[in-house]
Scaffold this active site. Structure first.
Site, PDB file in Angstrom:
ATOM      1  N   CYS A  65       3.593   9.787   5.500  1.00  0.00           N
ATOM      2  CA  CYS A  65       2.593   9.827   4.437  1.00  0.00           C
ATOM      3  C   CYS A  65       1.850  11.162   4.468  1.00  0.00           C
ATOM      4  O   CYS A  65       1.506  11.657   5.537  1.00  0.00           O
ATOM      5  CB  CYS A  65       1.606   8.672   4.618  1.00  0.00           C
ATOM      6  SG  CYS A  65       0.340   8.601   3.334  1.00  0.00           S
ATOM      7  N   CYS A  69      -5.509   9.654   6.769  1.00  0.00           N
ATOM      8  CA  CYS A  69      -6.351   8.533   7.201  1.00  0.00           C
ATOM      9  C   CYS A  69      -6.253   8.374   8.720  1.00  0.00           C
ATOM     10  O   CYS A  69      -5.173   8.134   9.264  1.00  0.00           O
ATOM     11  CB  CYS A  69      -5.909   7.249   6.515  1.00  0.00           C
ATOM     12  SG  CYS A  69      -5.851   7.370   4.703  1.00  0.00           S
ATOM     13  N   CYS A  72      -4.384   5.382  10.592  1.00  0.00           N
ATOM     14  CA  CYS A  72      -3.065   4.956  10.141  1.00  0.00           C
ATOM     15  C   CYS A  72      -1.935   5.574  10.949  1.00  0.00           C
ATOM     16  O   CYS A  72      -1.862   6.794  11.118  1.00  0.00           O
ATOM     17  CB  CYS A  72      -2.901   5.306   8.662  1.00  0.00           C
ATOM     18  SG  CYS A  72      -1.330   4.720   7.983  1.00  0.00           S
ATOM     19  N   CYS A 109       3.916  -9.275  -0.122  1.00  0.00           N
ATOM     20  CA  CYS A 109       3.178  -8.038  -0.354  1.00  0.00           C
ATOM     21  C   CYS A 109       4.120  -6.855  -0.139  1.00  0.00           C
ATOM     22  O   CYS A 109       4.611  -6.642   0.969  1.00  0.00           O
ATOM     23  CB  CYS A 109       1.985  -7.950   0.596  1.00  0.00           C
ATOM     24  SG  CYS A 109       0.908  -9.388   0.509  1.00  0.00           S
ATOM     25  N   CYS A 142       2.535  -9.097  -4.675  1.00  0.00           N
ATOM     26  CA  CYS A 142       1.442  -8.121  -4.697  1.00  0.00           C
ATOM     27  C   CYS A 142       2.028  -6.752  -4.375  1.00  0.00           C
ATOM     28  O   CYS A 142       2.855  -6.622  -3.471  1.00  0.00           O
ATOM     29  CB  CYS A 142       0.385  -8.489  -3.659  1.00  0.00           C
ATOM     30  SG  CYS A 142      -0.950  -7.274  -3.504  1.00  0.00           S
ATOM     31  N   CYS A 202      -7.296  -7.050  -5.070  1.00  0.00           N
ATOM     32  CA  CYS A 202      -7.454  -7.348  -3.651  1.00  0.00           C
ATOM     33  C   CYS A 202      -7.968  -6.095  -2.966  1.00  0.00           C
ATOM     34  O   CYS A 202      -7.381  -5.024  -3.109  1.00  0.00           O
ATOM     35  CB  CYS A 202      -6.113  -7.767  -3.069  1.00  0.00           C
ATOM     36  SG  CYS A 202      -6.108  -7.914  -1.275  1.00  0.00           S
ATOM     37  N   ARG A 272      -8.945 -13.019   4.065  1.00  0.00           N
ATOM     38  CA  ARG A 272      -7.705 -12.999   4.845  1.00  0.00           C
ATOM     39  C   ARG A 272      -7.904 -12.264   6.158  1.00  0.00           C
ATOM     40  O   ARG A 272      -8.427 -11.153   6.190  1.00  0.00           O
ATOM     41  CB  ARG A 272      -6.593 -12.310   4.053  1.00  0.00           C
ATOM     42  CG  ARG A 272      -5.263 -12.312   4.787  1.00  0.00           C
ATOM     43  CD  ARG A 272      -4.140 -11.691   3.971  1.00  0.00           C
ATOM     44  NE  ARG A 272      -4.145 -12.247   2.633  1.00  0.00           N
ATOM     45  CZ  ARG A 272      -4.581 -11.561   1.573  1.00  0.00           C
ATOM     46  NH1 ARG A 272      -5.007 -10.342   1.704  1.00  0.00           N
ATOM     47  NH2 ARG A 272      -4.568 -12.117   0.389  1.00  0.00           N
TER      48      ARG A 272
END
Length: 407
Positions: A65, A69, A72, A109, A142, A202, A272
């Site tokens: 990526c 972040c 991550c 998901c 999702c 979400c 969740r």
């Protein structure tokens, strides 16, 4: 405790607590912890009964990526030895999804690492959504693809997506400390885009990154204002090879207080337990079911999770039941208010960062053979306040591999 009685009354009326009340929940002592769980459990049962919704992650594209972040394992510059692969083909993604559905999940998901999808990526994911829905009757999908551009949410909705996930992660005032390649406002904008397109929104948070109680309350109050249908609560896994590798700030008791605070602030929303529950809640996971009404089944994006069989046994032993496909997740007033999705359940996913659900750091353990929480016990019993680095294992099966997934 007057505080807890007040919070229960407000939760049953969908009334927002004060910031001081939310902070007071986080400040309660261990002696009061079971009282806090019992009080928040009354609110949870009022709106969701004893049902637990199961969600299943499929990592469509892992690693590499361009975003930075700090939490991550798929970030730019990450040294974490995770699986790295480009886009799964629709049939491969559908087979991975089928494993989770066979284990009892009602929502899949679909996750892809990256800043956000190109139009070609949206075409690719749209084909995958259609394939999964054609091959798995009644499944809810999702998408979790990062920052959305204009029109992309609408295209995903047209392809059959039911929900879109994008987390706020932390408070606006501290967001720049964990990510510099995009802003907090970018994330809010993506949640608005998903909601406006008719997708079930979400959005959640990550706890354990060194934030203060005030930061946690800030982000949960911001989530309440955004009004998502589901709020995933991730507990940071300090993955080796990431900037936050040394941030072991959570105890099982603190995780329960955080979940209770979220439930009081968001009483009628699907809460969740997402990435990190096995590592930080450990043997107190069953207590967390009294606070949250949704979990992920099996493995996470880049790390292993508790055995799917153990998840199902835990739910049954704690006196809860797996939510069926014929049951509506949200309370009637939220479903009728057009929570962004015409399907009965609105689960979403728990993105730790751009293009992710559940946990980029994962939430897992090393062994699934014993049916226990995580692997084998260490030689000596650890203190409840010690970090359990032994419970973190990189995912080596399922999506992106030739090995069967854990479901």
């Amino acid at each position: 405790m007057d505080l807890l009685n007040t919070l229960v009354d407000k939760g049953l009326r969908r009334e927002l607590p004060t910031r001081e009340e939310a902070l007071a929940v986080l400040a309660t002592s261990d002696d009061d912890l079971l009282d806090v769980v019992a009080a928040a459990g009354k609110v949870r049962r009022h709106w969701f009964g004893r049902r637990v919704k199961l969600n299943y992650l499929v990592n469509l594209k892992s690693g590499l990526c361009p975003e930075d972040c700090s939490y991550c394992s798929q970030r730019l510059g990450s040294k974490a030895e995770i699986l790295k692969y480009t886009w799964l083909k629709p049939d491969d993604a559908s087979r991975a999804a089928a494993a989770g559905l066979a284990g009892g999940a009602k929502r899949v998901c679909l996750v892809a690492s990256g800043r956000g999808p190109t139009d070609r990526d949206v075409d690719r994911v749209s084909e995958t959504i259609k394939t999964i829905k054609d091959q798995n009757e009644g499944v809810e999908v999702c998408a979790c693809l990062g920052l959305l551009s204009d029109g992309q949410a609408e295209r995903l909705r047209e392809a059959g997506a039911d929900a879109y996930n994008h987390n706020l992660n932390t408070s606006e005032s501290t967001y720049g400390d964990i990510t510099t390649t995009h802003t907090y406002a970018d994330r809010v904008d993506t949640v608005h885009k998903a909601h406006a397109a008719g997708l079930s929104a979400c959005s959640g948070l990550i706890a354990g990154m060194g934030e203060s109680d005030e930061d946690l309350v800030d982000v949960v109050f911001s989530l309440r204002a955004l009004d998502p249908d589901s709020v995933p609560v991730n507990f940071l896994i300090p993955f080796e090879g990431t900037p936050l590798a040394k941030e072991w700030n959570l105890t099982p008791q603190r995780c329960l207080r955080i979940l209770a605070m979220v439930r009081f602030v968001c009483p009628d929303v699907e809460v969740r337990i997402a990435g990190g529950r096995e590592v930080h809640l450990r043997t107190l996971q069953p207590l967390a079911l009294h606070l949250a009404n949704s979990i992920f089944l099996g493995d996470y994006l880049t790390s292993e999770g508790q055995a799917g069989k153990a998840d199902l046994e835990m739910i049954a032993d704690a006196g809860f039941e797996v939510e069926g496909t014929d049951q509506v997740t949200l309370p009637e007033h939220r479903a009728l208010d057009g929570g962004g999705c015409s399907t009965p359940a609105v689960a979403g996913c728990g993105s730790h960062g751009d293009g992710g659900c559940g946990s980029h750091e994962g939430g897992g353990c090393g062994s699934h053979d014993g049916g226990g929480i995580c692997g084998s016990a260490p030689a000596s019993a650890p203190s409840g306040n010690e970090p359990r680095t032994d419970l973190v294992a990189v995912r080596r099966r399922g999506a992106g591999t030739d090995l069967a997934p854990n479901a």
